[in-house]
Design a protein around this motif. Structure first.
Motif, PDB file in Angstrom:
ATOM      1  N   UNK A 504      -4.876  11.938  41.057  1.00 44.89           N
ATOM      2  CA  UNK A 504      -4.319  10.957  41.992  1.00 44.89           C
ATOM      3  C   UNK A 504      -5.298   9.806  42.219  1.00 44.89           C
ATOM      4  N   UNK A 505      -6.590  10.127  42.325  1.00 41.65           N
ATOM      5  CA  UNK A 505      -7.581   9.066  42.518  1.00 41.65           C
ATOM      6  C   UNK A 505      -7.660   8.154  41.308  1.00 41.65           C
ATOM      7  N   UNK A 506      -7.606   8.761  40.122  1.00 42.26           N
ATOM      8  CA  UNK A 506      -7.634   7.946  38.900  1.00 42.26           C
ATOM      9  C   UNK A 506      -6.400   7.068  38.817  1.00 42.26           C
ATOM     10  N   UNK A 507      -5.235   7.677  39.095  1.00 39.55           N
ATOM     11  CA  UNK A 507      -4.005   6.891  39.050  1.00 39.55           C
ATOM     12  C   UNK A 507      -4.009   5.808  40.120  1.00 39.55           C
ATOM     13  N   UNK A 508      -4.576   6.141  41.280  1.00 38.77           N
ATOM     14  CA  UNK A 508      -4.656   5.145  42.343  1.00 38.77           C
ATOM     15  C   UNK A 508      -5.546   3.987  41.928  1.00 38.77           C
ATOM     16  N   UNK A 509      -6.678   4.318  41.286  1.00 37.96           N
ATOM     17  CA  UNK A 509      -7.576   3.250  40.845  1.00 37.96           C
ATOM     18  C   UNK A 509      -6.916   2.384  39.775  1.00 37.96           C
ATOM     19  N   UNK A 512      -4.398   0.301  41.488  1.00 38.68           N
ATOM     20  CA  UNK A 512      -5.020  -0.799  42.226  1.00 38.68           C
ATOM     21  C   UNK A 512      -5.437  -1.922  41.286  1.00 38.68           C
ATOM     22  N   UNK A 513      -5.955  -1.548  40.113  1.00 37.42           N
ATOM     23  CA  UNK A 513      -6.324  -2.569  39.139  1.00 37.42           C
ATOM     24  C   UNK A 513      -5.097  -3.325  38.636  1.00 37.42           C
ATOM     25  N   UNK A 514      -4.015  -2.551  38.411  1.00 44.08           N
ATOM     26  CA  UNK A 514      -2.785  -3.206  37.967  1.00 44.08           C
ATOM     27  C   UNK A 514      -2.214  -4.101  39.059  1.00 44.08           C
ATOM     28  N   UNK A 515      -2.291  -3.631  40.306  1.00 46.06           N
ATOM     29  CA  UNK A 515      -1.784  -4.439  41.418  1.00 46.06           C
ATOM     30  C   UNK A 515      -2.613  -5.704  41.569  1.00 46.06           C
ATOM     31  N   UNK A 516      -3.945  -5.550  41.435  1.00 44.81           N
ATOM     32  CA  UNK A 516      -4.800  -6.732  41.534  1.00 44.81           C
ATOM     33  C   UNK A 516      -4.466  -7.737  40.443  1.00 44.81           C
ATOM     34  N   UNK A 517      -4.199  -7.214  39.244  1.00 44.66           N
ATOM     35  CA  UNK A 517      -3.822  -8.102  38.151  1.00 44.66           C
ATOM     36  C   UNK A 517      -2.463  -8.743  38.424  1.00 44.66           C
TER      37      UNK A 517
END
Length: 773
Positions: A504-509, A512-517
């Motif tokens: 879950x933490x990996x998917x969240x990270x 988050x990177x995809x959301x930031x992009x």
């Protein structure tokens, strides 16, 4: 002490110890065919050693000149211990996996012993012919000297010779039967060893095979040795070979039990064997040392040396106590060093293997293979309970089973959740007896062959279970096995939960990177600077409640000196709303060159959105085209918050012409509205994030407050107007960030009809962020 007496003591003590081993193994699991076969081998071997010792003692007693010497030894020993060979063949047929022949026909177990039972009966009968000829001897004595008496005596002597000859021939030929049994058994065991994949079982078989091979070779040597002239009458050597061979077979079995947990013997039984061996060592110490001291004392103090003997025994115990403790410690270390499957070792090894896994499937493969090796079972499966939205299902790695209300699997999970220890197969089947056979059969086929179900429970919630198949050796699960599985279950649940949290933490990270992009892309899609439009000022801000939002606005001009104004609010939030927003922007930009009416543009966008999205995806949209030469605004409103036109006299007009929101209904026709934008008039466009902002009492900011503020602030600079609205909203919500995206777009015609356009900059930041011009 003579050599023969010492050897007899060795045979006797060894036989008693082997007999003890056999009882320990049989008591451990009397229903197991492997335990029965092993115990029968040990009983036969013990009988051989014990009767061998008794035979030699009889020879010592009679000085070697009695019929109870070697012949008596054979009568009491050779025909009883040979049951070792059918027991050996029985063992080869049941270990490590029972032969199909025995599974289909249980009478085969008894049939293996029929030749030796017949052999024993025949030998006993032929060895006691004197009992049958004795009445004739008495008759001849009464007849006195006569020709008839001489004839009968000759006949009886001939009968004795023939019976003796038949007996000897039978004994020699039956040795070939024993050799045949041994050869077949050893061939089966070697074949079984090649077929076994479990390393521990292969090691067990290798040790047992070594001892059994030496035993068979020793027996063959004992058969062939009397054929050689120097050993023809040497019964002591023959007895030694046979007895030592039997001891080697028994020692190999005991060693496999101690070092590699042969027959799944518990530690208590294994310690019993080790302490029995220790007792044997001390028994020999007594015979070799104490007995010799007592014998020497008898020469000095006379034959009554019982007190001296008792004193030396007590003294030896006191002196040898440290040695006894050392031997016990060595025995304990031997158990620990050879036992790679004790609880601590298994949990430690499996934990080390699972710690490097980053997904549940990796844990499943590592755990199942390790447990199959440690417990020597046919199969281990890790079944986890998973939830996907409103669906619950069981996952075993290669297949999934949907949980249906009232199904046997639901009852199984209930039983697993309430269990405090592993569930036995019989208990589970009795609990499911009320369900239809086909449903229970389907569950059994899906779970697979199992003997135990080990609950996986965390915080009183069932997370799944371990399905443990029957043991390859046919043995039962001991208390140590159940305790191991219970302890390991907690480790497994923790490891699975850690892996899921890590995932879950990996998917969240990653998210988050995809959301930031996506946020950066969305920021680039919205206007950063506005085009020049003389005579007009404009300003806009957009705040996303999340990293990406669903609000959209646009402001661009074309070659015909027209200013295009658009503002929209997409349903939902986050990435899905942002994707839909980008689609609206692309559709708008692609259609404005071909369609000149805002109503026509919205009609086509609505149809495109309706056909390409689900019903719950929709958008409100306001689109207008401002002719900066005629100062005429043509617009269409698709269910969006009504833009407000504020006039210098502080009156206001809402732009309502248009139609329904976009994407909800097909074939909607949108109407155009037209108005003239006079000097000093301001057009204020916004999304519902402004009016639907709530305070602590869940009261909306509302349109009335917005209208009231705009009337007061319409003469301010556009930037101050927008900032003032934000301040009013924040004051109303008492500093609580808006729960929805907030977007505002303002256009004002300069009072003199001339002037430079103020250049606004997009503000697509989280709530509470500062502004930039």
């Amino acid at each position: 002490m003579s050599y023969s007496l010492l050897l007899s003591s060795f045979y006797l003590a060894g036989g008693i110890l082997i007999l003890f081993f056999g009882f320990v193994i049989l008591r451990e699991n009397p229903r197991s065919p492997v335990n029965r076969a092993t115990a029968l081998m040990l009983f036969s071997g013990a009988l051989g050693s014990i009767l061998g010792a008794l035979g030699q003692l009889l020879e010592l007693r009679e000085g070697g000149d009695t019929g109870l010497g070697y012949a008596g030894y054979l009568r009491n020993f050779a025909y009883l211990w040979e049951f070792f060979f059918p027991s050996l063949l029985y063992f080869a047929l049941v270990y490590p996996v029972q032969h199909p022949l025995l599974q289909r026909r249980h009478a085969v177990e008894v049939a293996l012993y029929i030749p030796h039972l017949f052999h024993l009966g025949l030998v006993l009968l032929l060895s006691e012919t004197a009992r049958f000829t004795r009445p004739f001897d008495l008759l001849i004595e009464r007849m006195g000297p006569s020709g008839l008496a001489d004839f009968l005596t000759t006949v009886l002597e001939l009968v004795d010779v023939l019976v003796s000859l038949v007996n000897k021939v039978h004994q020699q030929l039956f040795s070939l039967v024993n050799v045949a049994y041994a050869v077949v058994a050893m061939a089966l065991l070697y074949r079984n060893r090649r077929r076994v994949a479990v390393l521990r079982v292969r090691r067990q078989l290798a040790i047992v095979l070594t001892g059994l091979t030496l035993c068979v070779l020793g027996y063959i040597a004992a058969i062939l040795l009397p054929l050689l002239r120097p050993y023809r009458d040497n019964s002591t050597t023959v007895v030694f070979l046979v007895s030592v061979s039997l001891l080697l077979a028994s020692v190999s079995i005991a060693y496999a039990i101690v070092r590699h947990k042969f027959l799944d013997m518990q530690n208590l039984a294994r310690r019993s064997i080790l302490y029995g061996a220790t007792a044997l060592v001390f028994a020999f110490f007594y015979l070799v040392v104490i007995k010799q001291i007592v014998r020497l004392s008898a020469d000095v103090f006379g034959p009554n040396v019982e007190v001296i003997e008792a004193g030396f025994i007590v003294l030896s115990i006191i002196i040898l106590q440290p040695l006894l403790t050392t031997v016990e410690d060595l025995m304990e270390n031997l158990i620990r060093s050879g036992d790679k499957t004790d609880r601590q070792s298994v949990i430690r090894n499996i934990s080390q293997e699972m710690v490097g896994e980053v997904d549940v499937q990796g844990i499943r493969e590592r755990l199942c293979s390790s447990l199959e090796r440690s417990l020597v079972v046919s199969r281990v499966r890790l079944v986890t309970l998973e939830e996907d939205q409103e669906t619950r299902y069981l996952d075993r790695g290669d297949a999934r089973l949907l949980l249906e209300p009232g199904s046997p699997m639901q009852e199984l999970l209930r039983l697993v959740g309430n269990a405090t220890q592993p569930l036995q197969r019989g208990d589970l089947e009795r609990s499911l007896s009320g369900y239809p056979d086909h449903e229970v059969g389907r569950l059994r086929d899906w779970v697979g062959e199992f003997q135990l179900l080990v609950p996986l429970v965390q915080q009183q919630q069932v997370r799944g279970f371990l399905s443990v198949g029957p043991k390859l050796t046919g043995g039962r699960f001991h208390g140590d096995d159940l305790a191991l599985l219970s302890l390991l279950a907690q480790q497994v649940v923790t490891s699975i939960e850690n892996v899921r949290l890590l995932s879950e933490n990996v998917q969240k990270r990653i998210l988050e990177e995809e959301i930031a992009m996506a946020s950066d892309i969305q920021r680039r899609l919205l206007p950063d600077t506005f085009p020049d439009h003389p005579g007009y000022n404009s300003y806009a801000v957009s705040y996303a409640s999340k990293l990406v939002g669903g609000d959209y606005f646009d402001l661009f001009s074309d070659e015909r000196r027209r200013l295009h104004l658009a503002i929209a609010d997409v349903s939902g939030k986050g990435i899905a709303a942002a994707l839909l927003m980008s689609s609206l922007r692309a559709a708008l930009r692609s259609m404005v060159a071909h369609l000149h009416s805002p109503g026509h543009v919205l009609t086509h966008i609505n149809q495109l959105l309706y056909e390409s999205t689900s019903p719950e995806k929709f958008a409100t949209f306001f689109y207008g085209v401002l002719d900066m030469e005629k100062h005429e605004l043509v617009y269409a409103n698709a269910g969006h918050n009504y833009p407000i036109l504020l006039r210098p006299d502080r009156s206001s007009v809402e732009l309502t012409e248009g139609g329904l929101l976009l994407g909800a209904f097909p074939n909607v026709q949108y109407q155009d509205g037209t108005l003239e934008l006079r000097p000093g008039e301001m057009l204020f466009m916004y999304t519902d994030g402004v009016t639907e902002a709530t305070n602590g009492g869940e009261e909306d900011f509302g349109e009335a407050r917005l209208h009231e503020f705009l009337r007061r602030a319409q003469e301010r600079e556009l930037r101050d107007v927008v900032r003032g609205v934000l301040d009013e909203v924040r004051t109303f919500t008492k500093g609580i960030d808006p729960a929805d995206d907030v977007t505002m777009l303002v256009v004002r015609r300069q009072p003199g009809g001339a002037g430079d356009a103020a250049v606004g900059r997009l503000l697509a930041e989280s709530s509470g962020a500062g502004e930039h011009d």
